[in-house]
Scaffold this motif. Structure first.
Motif, PDB file in Angstrom:
ATOM      1  N   HIS A  46       0.840  -1.194   0.000  1.00  0.00           N
ATOM      2  CA  HIS A  46       0.000   0.000   0.000  1.00  0.00           C
ATOM      3  C   HIS A  46       0.878   1.247   0.000  1.00  0.00           C
ATOM      4  O   HIS A  46       0.643   2.204  -0.755  1.00  0.00           O
ATOM      5  CB  HIS A  46      -0.912  -0.028   1.228  1.00  0.00           C
ATOM      6  CG  HIS A  46      -1.945   1.040   1.267  1.00  0.00           C
ATOM      7  ND1 HIS A  46      -2.621   1.360   2.429  1.00  0.00           N
ATOM      8  CD2 HIS A  46      -2.418   1.888   0.327  1.00  0.00           C
ATOM      9  CE1 HIS A  46      -3.473   2.331   2.175  1.00  0.00           C
ATOM     10  NE2 HIS A  46      -3.373   2.676   0.913  1.00  0.00           N
ATOM     11  N   ALA A  47       1.906   1.252   0.835  1.00  0.00           N
ATOM     12  CA  ALA A  47       2.811   2.398   0.906  1.00  0.00           C
ATOM     13  C   ALA A  47       3.487   2.644  -0.436  1.00  0.00           C
ATOM     14  O   ALA A  47       3.653   3.797  -0.862  1.00  0.00           O
ATOM     15  CB  ALA A  47       3.859   2.173   1.992  1.00  0.00           C
ATOM     16  N   ARG A  48       3.867   1.576  -1.129  1.00  0.00           N
ATOM     17  CA  ARG A  48       4.518   1.750  -2.431  1.00  0.00           C
ATOM     18  C   ARG A  48       3.554   2.363  -3.452  1.00  0.00           C
ATOM     19  O   ARG A  48       3.966   3.158  -4.307  1.00  0.00           O
ATOM     20  CB  ARG A  48       5.073   0.417  -2.921  1.00  0.00           C
ATOM     21  CG  ARG A  48       6.316  -0.045  -2.143  1.00  0.00           C
ATOM     22  CD  ARG A  48       6.987  -1.221  -2.798  1.00  0.00           C
ATOM     23  NE  ARG A  48       6.222  -2.446  -2.663  1.00  0.00           N
ATOM     24  CZ  ARG A  48       6.323  -3.299  -1.642  1.00  0.00           C
ATOM     25  NH1 ARG A  48       7.176  -3.048  -0.653  1.00  0.00           N
ATOM     26  NH2 ARG A  48       5.607  -4.399  -1.615  1.00  0.00           N
ATOM     27  N   GLU A  49       2.277   1.996  -3.386  1.00  0.00           N
ATOM     28  CA  GLU A  49       1.285   2.626  -4.261  1.00  0.00           C
ATOM     29  C   GLU A  49       1.196   4.125  -3.982  1.00  0.00           C
ATOM     30  O   GLU A  49       1.091   4.944  -4.909  1.00  0.00           O
ATOM     31  CB  GLU A  49      -0.083   1.983  -4.049  1.00  0.00           C
ATOM     32  CG  GLU A  49      -0.222   0.579  -4.580  1.00  0.00           C
ATOM     33  CD  GLU A  49      -1.632   0.065  -4.386  1.00  0.00           C
ATOM     34  OE1 GLU A  49      -2.583   0.800  -4.688  1.00  0.00           O
ATOM     35  OE2 GLU A  49      -1.783  -1.081  -3.903  1.00  0.00           O
ATOM     36  N   ILE A  50       1.201   4.479  -2.696  1.00  0.00           N
ATOM     37  CA  ILE A  50       1.112   5.895  -2.325  1.00  0.00           C
ATOM     38  C   ILE A  50       2.362   6.639  -2.792  1.00  0.00           C
ATOM     39  O   ILE A  50       2.272   7.756  -3.328  1.00  0.00           O
ATOM     40  CB  ILE A  50       0.920   6.030  -0.805  1.00  0.00           C
ATOM     41  CG1 ILE A  50      -0.380   5.343  -0.366  1.00  0.00           C
ATOM     42  CG2 ILE A  50       0.911   7.501  -0.386  1.00  0.00           C
ATOM     43  CD1 ILE A  50      -0.461   5.063   1.108  1.00  0.00           C
ATOM     44  N   ARG A  51       3.522   6.026  -2.617  1.00  0.00           N
ATOM     45  CA  ARG A  51       4.778   6.646  -3.077  1.00  0.00           C
ATOM     46  C   ARG A  51       4.711   6.927  -4.575  1.00  0.00           C
ATOM     47  O   ARG A  51       5.128   7.992  -5.046  1.00  0.00           O
ATOM     48  CB  ARG A  51       5.969   5.733  -2.788  1.00  0.00           C
ATOM     49  CG  ARG A  51       6.379   5.668  -1.338  1.00  0.00           C
ATOM     50  CD  ARG A  51       7.584   4.768  -1.185  1.00  0.00           C
ATOM     51  NE  ARG A  51       8.742   5.390  -1.786  1.00  0.00           N
ATOM     52  CZ  ARG A  51       9.748   5.940  -1.092  1.00  0.00           C
ATOM     53  NH1 ARG A  51       9.706   5.950   0.211  1.00  0.00           N
ATOM     54  NH2 ARG A  51      10.763   6.490  -1.715  1.00  0.00           N
ATOM     55  N   ALA A  52       4.189   5.971  -5.337  1.00  0.00           N
ATOM     56  CA  ALA A  52       4.064   6.163  -6.776  1.00  0.00           C
ATOM     57  C   ALA A  52       3.105   7.306  -7.078  1.00  0.00           C
ATOM     58  O   ALA A  52       3.330   8.087  -8.013  1.00  0.00           O
ATOM     59  CB  ALA A  52       3.593   4.865  -7.437  1.00  0.00           C
TER      60      ALA A  52
END
Length: 234
Positions: A46-52
């Motif tokens: 989820h965090a990686r999606e937000i970072r993107a």
């Protein structure tokens, strides 16, 4: 899902409308001095999606990560945000240290549900959220506060407590007239909830202000001031 602009310098990465996913909305308060991330995401993925999403919107990289409270769906993504300062209320430190010491894995989740069946919905959601435990870690705050704290970007953290979590914190962005509520007015978590437990409407009403135009709860759509007042019977 993609980052959505709410007001001025406040952006939202919307949560999952399926309550079984237990995936909350995450906010980004953009600032050239470093953005403020409000909650970490419910998993490293989820965090990686937000970072993107942050990168796609060309917003400044987060420098601070604020926990609205210590529950897993708000903090389990923190290990995917290297280099940020994690800020949270002091009452969240002990439970997060206890969580950090557990041998998290799908096997551990199954064992915990077998021992405490009431944990089933929460632990099944955790199992769905994390498909790879390599490098996973639960991270307590690196900076704590007691009552109120203002970050260098003008974002204000206020401890409100309540029945949902003792460390519940709301995050005010004064210049954007946005109040990020986390889960503060929700009932206790399902496995701790009694038959008479409901939303803490008194706490919610106490947060109404003429200086706030948007109220953002972690598992609901944002409400404008008039909508929030109407929902609370004001």
């Amino acid at each position: 899902m993609e980052l959505r602009h709410l007001a001025d310098r406040v952006w939202l990465f919307p949560g999952d409308p399926d309550p079984g996913a237990v995936r909350p909305t995450v906010a980004v308060v953009a600032d050239d001095r470093g953005s403020v991330l409000v909650d970490a995401g419910h998993s490293p993925a989820h965090a990686r999606e937000i970072r993107a999403g942050v990168a796609a919107a060309r917003l400044p990289e987060p420098r601070w990560l604020v926990y609205t409270h210590h529950h897993w769906d708000h903090v389990w993504g923190a290990c995917a945000w290297p280099g940020v300062e994690i800020v949270g209320h002091e009452a969240g430190v002990a439970p997060l240290r206890a969580e950090a010491a557990r041998p998290w894995s799908h096997r551990h989740l199954r064992e915990r549900v077998h021992a405490e069946p009431r944990l089933g919905p929460s632990y099944r959601a955790r199992a769905l959220a994390v498909d790879d435990w390599d490098g996973f870690a639960v991270l307590p705050p690196t900076r704590t506060f007691t009552d109120e704290l203002m970050l260098p970007t003008g974002v204000v953290l206020r401890h409100v407590g309540g029945r949902h979590a003792p460390d519940s914190t709301v995050v005010l962005v004064p210049d954007s007239r946005v109040l990020l509520l986390g889960d503060c007015w929700y009932p206790p978590p399902l496995h701790e909830r009694g038959p008479t437990d409901g939303p803490d409407l008194a706490l919610a009403r106490s947060l109404l202000s003429e200086h706030v135009e948007w109220y953002v709860s972690a598992h609901d759509e944002p409400l404008g001031r008039d909508q929030a007042r109407a929902a609370l019977g004001e």
